[in-house]
Design an enzyme around this catalytic site. Structure first.
Site, PDB file in Angstrom:
ATOM      1  N   ASN A  58       0.835  -1.205   0.000  1.00  0.00           N
ATOM      2  CA  ASN A  58       0.000   0.000   0.000  1.00  0.00           C
ATOM      3  C   ASN A  58       0.864   1.247   0.000  1.00  0.00           C
ATOM      4  OD1 ASN A  58      -0.473   2.032   2.410  1.00  0.00           O
ATOM      5  ND2 ASN A  58       0.172   0.093   3.348  1.00  0.00           N
ATOM      6  N   PHE A  62      -1.463   8.331   4.141  1.00  0.00           N
ATOM      7  CA  PHE A  62      -2.182   9.015   5.234  1.00  0.00           C
ATOM      8  C   PHE A  62      -3.408   9.784   4.725  1.00  0.00           C
ATOM      9  CE2 PHE A  62       1.867   9.642   8.098  1.00  0.00           C
ATOM     10  CZ  PHE A  62       1.887   8.286   8.389  1.00  0.00           C
ATOM     11  N   ASN A 124       3.520   7.796  14.729  1.00  0.00           N
ATOM     12  CA  ASN A 124       3.916   7.067  13.528  1.00  0.00           C
ATOM     13  C   ASN A 124       5.033   7.825  12.808  1.00  0.00           C
ATOM     14  OD1 ASN A 124       4.140   5.646  11.159  1.00  0.00           O
ATOM     15  ND2 ASN A 124       1.965   5.728  10.631  1.00  0.00           N
ATOM     16  N   SER A 127       5.800   5.066   8.523  1.00  0.00           N
ATOM     17  CA  SER A 127       5.151   4.793   7.244  1.00  0.00           C
ATOM     18  C   SER A 127       6.111   5.139   6.113  1.00  0.00           C
ATOM     19  CB  SER A 127       3.883   5.631   7.072  1.00  0.00           C
ATOM     20  OG  SER A 127       3.495   5.632   5.711  1.00  0.00           O
ATOM     21  N   ASN A 129       5.201   5.995   3.207  1.00  0.00           N
ATOM     22  CA  ASN A 129       4.428   6.671   2.163  1.00  0.00           C
ATOM     23  C   ASN A 129       4.265   8.178   2.327  1.00  0.00           C
ATOM     24  OD1 ASN A 129       4.057   4.167   0.894  1.00  0.00           O
ATOM     25  ND2 ASN A 129       2.400   3.688   2.309  1.00  0.00           N
ATOM     26  N   THR A 130       4.933   8.770   3.313  1.00  0.00           N
ATOM     27  CA  THR A 130       5.035  10.233   3.406  1.00  0.00           C
ATOM     28  C   THR A 130       6.504  10.564   3.203  1.00  0.00           C
ATOM     29  OG1 THR A 130       3.139  10.528   4.874  1.00  0.00           O
ATOM     30  CG2 THR A 130       4.831  12.240   4.951  1.00  0.00           C
ATOM     31  N   LYS A 169       5.865   4.082  16.917  1.00  0.00           N
ATOM     32  CA  LYS A 169       5.810   2.929  16.011  1.00  0.00           C
ATOM     33  C   LYS A 169       6.974   2.978  15.037  1.00  0.00           C
ATOM     34  CE  LYS A 169       2.703   0.201  13.104  1.00  0.00           C
ATOM     35  NZ  LYS A 169       1.284  -0.042  12.762  1.00  0.00           N
ATOM     36  N   ASN A 198       6.007  -1.480  11.557  1.00  0.00           N
ATOM     37  CA  ASN A 198       5.194  -1.012  10.434  1.00  0.00           C
ATOM     38  C   ASN A 198       5.466  -1.890   9.195  1.00  0.00           C
ATOM     39  OD1 ASN A 198       3.643   0.818   8.737  1.00  0.00           O
ATOM     40  ND2 ASN A 198       4.139   2.439  10.188  1.00  0.00           N
TER      41      ASN A 198
END
Length: 256
Positions: A58, A62, A124, A127, A129-130, A169, A198
């Site tokens: 994925n 966010f 967080n 991730s 994806n940022t 996390k 994660n």
């Protein structure tokens, strides 16, 4: 007796159904990831099934209605006696539009808004994806973020007269030495614990899905059974380097 199994962040990003998830038998629910500002997330398609690996890649980015939107939903959930008893953690991330050097204040804003409705706060920084988010895991950059959220949780604790534990996390892709460094920092700052781990940016050779298909899918966080080994390694590593009163929530690779 609460089940030790919780629903991880990413499923109920805007806190729309936390009590329904608890009805399914989860012992706790972590809503989010939520950011200070509402944001649409990455262009679609942004979630891809790897059927032969029972896995998912994925790059949602966010997508969420922002901290204030989550406050509304959680305020509603907390109105009943059952909602007040519910263990609902809130996972906060950095808004994409906020520069990395302003990250601590971005997290602080969300923590301040959401602490009154949170059983615990999860930070967080893991991730994939940022852009740049994972760079916040290096200890010198991470400290002000942890301190800002811990500070807001402490202020809320004094106002509300109840504990609001703070956890961070981390990513499975951290080197062991960096995991140990984060464990030390968590103790220094006085956080309640660590959530590990994660999704991974690795694409292990052992995946059944073909290389061409994986390249076609492109960037994102990989989750599924493939995460289990590294998740357990990090869990054991953290338990060796943390005192018993520091909580570790293990995450990643659960499949049954």
């Amino acid at each position: 007796h609460h089940s030790p199994l919780g629903m991880a962040a990413g499923f109920d990003k805007d806190g729309e159904v936390p009590l329904a998830l608890l009805d399914l038998g989860f012992g706790h629910v972590e809503v989010g990831t939520v950011t200070a500002h509402p944001q649409p997330g990455n262009p679609r398609p942004r979630a891809f099934r790897l059927l032969s690996d029972r896995a998912l890649i994925n790059r949602m980015g966010f997508n969420n209605h922002g901290a204030r939107g989550l406050v509304k939903n959680l305020a509603r959930a907390r109105r009943t006696e059952r909602g007040q008893r519910a263990v609902i953690g809130v996972n906060i991330g950095k808004s994409k539009s906020t520069p990395l050097e302003d990250a601590a204040e971005d997290y602080r804003f969300s923590a301040r808004a959401l602490a009154p409705y949170s059983s615990y706060l999860a930070i967080n920084v893991s991730s994939p994806n940022t852009p740049g988010l994972r760079d916040l895991q290096s200890v010198e950059v991470l400290r002000p973020v942890l301190e800002a959220v811990q500070d807001e949780a402490s202020q809320a604790r004094r106002r509300l007269r109840r504990d609001i534990p703070v956890l961070v996390k981390i990513a499975p892709d951290l080197h062991d030495d960096d995991v140990i460094a984060v464990a030390q920092l968590v103790q220094d700052v006085g956080l309640a614990g660590i959530i590990a781990t994660n999704t991974t940016i690795a694409r292990p050779e052992s995946l059944h899905t073909g290389r061409l298909e994986i390249e076609r899918i492109g960037p994102g966080g990989l989750s599924g059974p493939i995460l289990a080994d590294r998740s357990l390694q990090v869990l054991h590593l953290l338990r060796r380097h943390l005192p018993a009163d520091v909580t570790v929530i293990s995450c990643g690779g659960v499949r049954t």
